[in-house]
Scaffold this active site. Structure first.
Site: not given
Length: 248
Positions: A9, A12, A87-89
């Protein structure tokens, strides 16, 4: 030969603020919208066409895909949204500033949390408001599968089922696939495709909004891969991603 295109993306709001984002659903900045639009224009001008797209359930990836579809006049494209491409947490680090976290815990510890393969950040408490348990987009996901933190190894384990069950079969059937996702879900796919070692994956940085093209053989093994666009600018963007977790 098959082609697969992956795109992280655009920038952000929390990328801009240098915060750990993970599963928090922040949007694109003005710059991020522009990056996604430029990616769509670049793909169109380079002669790419797609039959199906995959993305996460987080708006920064979804909106990036929208911009690409719009610029390519592919708004009708079938799209699969999957939490497996999230996304990875980042667990208890979610929302924290990366540089401030590095100043508190040290650059080395934060680098391990950000980039090591098998060391997760501290987990959220199940009662933390940042968990995904009550989020309607995960209503059909078994509670025990919703993470409270993840390392990249966990992210690979989460991503691989959608690759094996949906994306890989789509590519093998001849469909031209685009994946709009996140830095670490893309790192998970790249690690698998390129068979990158657990130690070498630490140094891999995925820039925002730049199409990454994989040319694959009949067994979906990479022949080569490359980023589309200005290579010098891409290298600078990768270096900027690498620097995000440092205190200086």
């Amino acid at each position: 030969m098959y082609k697969l295109v992956l795109i992280r993306h655009g920038e952000s709001t929390w990328n801009k603020e240098n915060r750990f984002t993970g599963w928090v659903d922040v949007d694109l900045t003005e710059q991020g919208n522009l990056e996604a639009q430029q990616a769509g224009t670049l793909l169109k001008d380079s002669g790419y066409m797609f039959d199906i797209a995959y993305t996460s359930v987080l708006k920064r990836a979804i909106r990036t895909l929208w911009h690409v579809q719009d610029k390519m006049d592919l708004m009708y494209l079938p799209v699969v949204h999957s939490w497996r491409l999230n996304e990875r947490h980042y667990g208890a680090l979610s929302g924290l500033n990366k540089a401030e976290t590095a100043a508190r815990f040290g650059d080395e510890q934060v680098l391990v949390w950000r980039r090591s393969y098998d060391t997760p950040p501290p987990a959220l408490e199940p009662t933390d408001s940042r968990t995904s348990y009550d989020d309607p987009r995960y209503a059909k996901v078994p509670r025990e599968e919703l993470p409270l933190t993840e390392c990249l190894k966990d992210t690979v384990a989460r991503v691989m089922p959608i690759w094996n069950e949906s994306i890989a079969p789509a590519i093998k059937s001849g469909r031209k696939v685009l994946i709009a996702a996140h830095g670490n879900s893309i790192r998970a796919l790249v690690k698998y495709l390129d068979n990158i070692s657990d130690s070498d994956i630490v140094g891999l940085n995925i820039p925002n909004g730049v199409p990454l093209v994989y040319e694959l053989d009949e067994n979906l093994k990479p022949i080569k891969h490359y980023y589309l666009g200005d290579q010098e600018a891409i290298a600078k963007a990768q270096a900027a991603v690498a620097k995000q977790g440092k205190a200086g």
